[in-house]
Motif scaffolding. Structure first.
Motif, short mmCIF file in Angstrom:
data_model
loop_
_atom_site.label_atom_id
_atom_site.label_comp_id
_atom_site.label_asym_id
_atom_site.label_seq_id
_atom_site.Cartn_x
_atom_site.Cartn_y
_atom_site.Cartn_z
N GLY A 8 0.69 -1.19 -0.10
CA GLY A 8 0.02 -0.12 0.03
C GLY A 8 0.82 1.29 0.07
O GLY A 8 0.89 2.07 -0.90
N PRO A 9 1.75 1.38 0.97
CA PRO A 9 2.54 2.84 1.28
C PRO A 9 3.19 3.07 -0.11
O PRO A 9 3.08 4.26 -0.67
N PRO A 10 4.09 2.26 -0.58
CA PRO A 10 4.93 2.54 -1.89
C PRO A 10 3.94 2.91 -3.02
O PRO A 10 4.50 3.69 -3.91
N ALA A 16 0.96 9.20 -6.15
CA ALA A 16 1.22 10.49 -5.83
C ALA A 16 2.02 11.24 -6.85
O ALA A 16 1.85 12.40 -7.34
N PHE A 17 3.19 10.47 -6.90
CA PHE A 17 4.20 11.09 -7.81
C PHE A 17 3.59 11.27 -9.49
O PHE A 17 3.79 12.35 -9.66
N PHE A 18 2.67 10.20 -9.73
CA PHE A 18 2.42 10.34 -11.15
C PHE A 18 1.36 11.21 -11.32
O PHE A 18 1.23 12.02 -12.13
N ALA A 19 0.61 11.59 -10.29
CA ALA A 19 -0.41 12.67 -10.03
C ALA A 19 0.16 13.98 -10.30
O ALA A 19 -0.22 14.88 -10.88
N GLY A 20 1.29 14.20 -9.33
CA GLY A 20 1.93 15.49 -9.38
C GLY A 20 2.58 15.59 -10.93
O GLY A 20 2.46 16.95 -11.28
#
Ligand SMILES: Nc1ncnc2c1ncn2[C@@H]1O[C@H](COP(=O)(O)OP(=O)(O)O)[C@@H](O)[C@H]1O
Ligand SMILES: [Mg+2]
Lengths: 262, 257
Positions: A8-10, A16-20
């Motif tokens: 889950g966490p990674p 989140a990285f892709f969204a940014g």
């Protein structure tokens, strides 16, 4: 449930990285030939499925052969060095030193000597994937408790029995850490060689089958960054699957390390 | 099988000089005899067994089996070392059959033999456990089973019950004596426990402090099972404690170059 908690966490961080990334690309209207948005990259995967598919086979062949040769050769040489003090004195320092030398840079020379195709890729993969296995096999064999060898001798074991039933099982944890490193190296070696080797003479179904490395470089050169990123993503996925296979085998063979106290 | 040790000497290199550990050990065990060896720690008991098991070479001295020097005497000897030396990647059952397996016995057959003995030594239900899941005492018992399964005429046992509590210990004494009786083996049993030596052995050998040699031999002419409260037992115990006490005060270091 446990898997979910671990992954889950990674996964969340990656999302989140892709969204940014996506937001920035859209906000600043960055052109595709400079930096494609993640959505464009994901669209490139089904659009170029044939390239990905065919070239995965080409790259995997080089990785598989390179890793296979490194594994068998590394085990054999590690064992040979262990049993022969002369080989040990002559070879071990070279092996250790060679780890600090960028041997893969001879890839262009290999093309001069061996031409295009599978052989130079396999050689580059072996050149860098071989040594970690030799060293870890040798170190593993050496780490054995001498009292255990005495036990086997007192039980009348032959040298072959001592190797097979004592030394190799005891060295297995070391061998696996070497094998994992070696797998990563053979992927790096094969892909790097493909980048250098460049255009392939043979084509399959009209697609140049130079391997994923060749295509990453090719797509980058021609500004198809969405394809280049798609290839990188695809290659990362393949590496993870291969790595997962080794970890699975390791967990199975070394399951005694994980059983809990009664 | 009769065992005879003649004038055994052994030194180990110790810095620039050498450490004399065994200094003319002579010992005899008749066929089927149970001999206990007592001595202060560091006097060379383990070294003595290592030599008898062929793991290290003596500087001088002879080992005779049934009156002869036998070239492959190792094949007549089962040795349980002080450390349990179990293989961490093998289950209890597979550890127990190691010796049989190395001799080429089919695994199934070896498993069947081991199963019975494991149960007798209180390890039933733990066959599939791995060594690091067991207590020290249980690990020692697995090592003992591995040794007894070899069915050799001579047993060398180096403090086999060192890590056990008194209760299980006396139970295991019983089983060990039973196995000894069944197999009619000649036993050298190293221990630092005077009572244990007297409960088990036909004769008790007391060694001197290092460099070790035989200081005294006591016959234990008591019928088994022996009782620690028996007046004769108590007298022998007092005598042994006396001998040992004198030795522990006399620990010497001989250094020669
Ligand atoms: N391989 C060896 N090298 C050097 N010294 C040793 C070696 N084995 C044992 N010793 C020494 O020999 C002495 C006797 O050891 P050991 O036979 O293990 O005694 P014990 O079993 O009676 O306690 C000890 O002082 C020990 O340090
Ligand atoms: Mg000892």
């Amino acid at each position: 449930m446990r898997v979910l908690r671990q992954l889950g966490p990674p996964l969340g961080l990656i999302l989140a990285f892709f969204a940014g990334w996506e937001t920035l690309v859209r906000l600043w209207e960055i052109p595709t030939y400079l930096l494609p948005a993640p959505t464009q990259i994901f669209q490139a995967i089904p659009a170029h499925l044939e390239i990905l598919w065919l070239n995965s086979g080409v790259t995997l062949a080089a990785v598989g052969l390179g890793f296979g040769i490194s594994l068998l050769g590394g085990l054999a040489l590690g064992i040979a060095i262990f049993y022969s003090p002369m080989l040990e004195r002559a070879l071990y320092p070279i092996l250790i030193a060679s780890r600090n030398v960028p041997l893969f840079t001879i890839a262009p020379l290999l093309i001069v000597w061996m031409g295009f195709g599978l052989p130079p890729k396999v050689v580059v993969a072996v050149i860098i994937a071989f040594f970690p296995l030799v060293v870890s096999t040798y170190d593993g064999l050496r780490a054995l408790d001498a009292d255990l060898v005495n036990l086997f001798r007192a039980l009348g074991a032959t040298r072959w029995q001592i190797l097979r039933k004592l030394r190799l099982p005891a060295a297995l944890p070391f061998i696996f850490s070497g094998a994992k490193l070696s797998l990563v190296y053979s992927i790096i070696g094969a892909v790097f060689a493909e980048m250098v080797v460049g255009g392939q003479v043979w084509r399959a179904s009209g697609v140049v089958a130079g391997g994923l490395g060749y295509w990453i470089r090719h797509a980058t050169n021609f500004g198809h960054l969405d394809l280049a990123f798609a290839l990188i993503l695809w290659l990362s996925g393949l590496s993870l699957v291969l790595f997962g296979c080794i970890v699975w085998i390791e967990r199975h063979l070394l399951r005694w390390q994980r059983v809990e106290r009664i | 099988m009769e065992l005879r040790i003649e004038d055994l000497h052994k030194s180990f290199p110790h810095g620039a000089s050498s450490l004399r550990v065994l200094n003319g050990v002579c010992l005899e065990a008749t066929c089927g005899e149970f001999v206990a060896i007592l001595g202060p720690s560091g006097c060379g008991k383990t070294t003595l067994l290592n030599i008898l098991a062929g793991l290290i070479e003596p500087d001088s001295g002879r080992l005779l089996l049934d009156g002869h020097q036998v070239p492959d005497y190792r094949s007549h000897i089962a040795y349980m070392q002080q450390k349990d030396l179990l293989l961490p990647w093998r289950t209890v059952l597979d550890n127990a059959i190691l010796g049989l397996e190395l001799q080429g016995l089919p695994r199934q057959q070896a498993h069947a033999q081991a199963q019975a003995l494991l149960e007798r030594f209180g390890l039933g239900g733990f066959e599939r456990a791995y060594p690091h899941q067991l207590s020290g005492g249980m690990r020692q018992r697995v090592a003992l089973v591995r040794t007894l399964l070899l069915q050799k005429p001579i047993w060398l046992l180096d403090e086999p019950f060192g890590a056990l509590d008194a209760m299980t210990r006396s139970q295991l004494h019983h089983y060990l004596l039973q196995a000894w009786h069944d197999q009619k083996a000649t036993v050298l049993f190293v221990t630092h426990d005077v009572e244990e030596a007297l409960v088990l052995a036909d004769r008790v050998v007391v060694m001197t402090a290092r460099p070790g040699r035989i200081k005294a031999i006591l016959d234990v002419a008591l019928p088994r099972p022996r009782h620690v409260t028996d007046p004769q037992f108590v007298a022998l115990k007092a005598e042994l404690l006396e001998l040992l006490h004198a030795e522990s005060l006399e620990e010497r270091v001989y250094e020669s170059s």
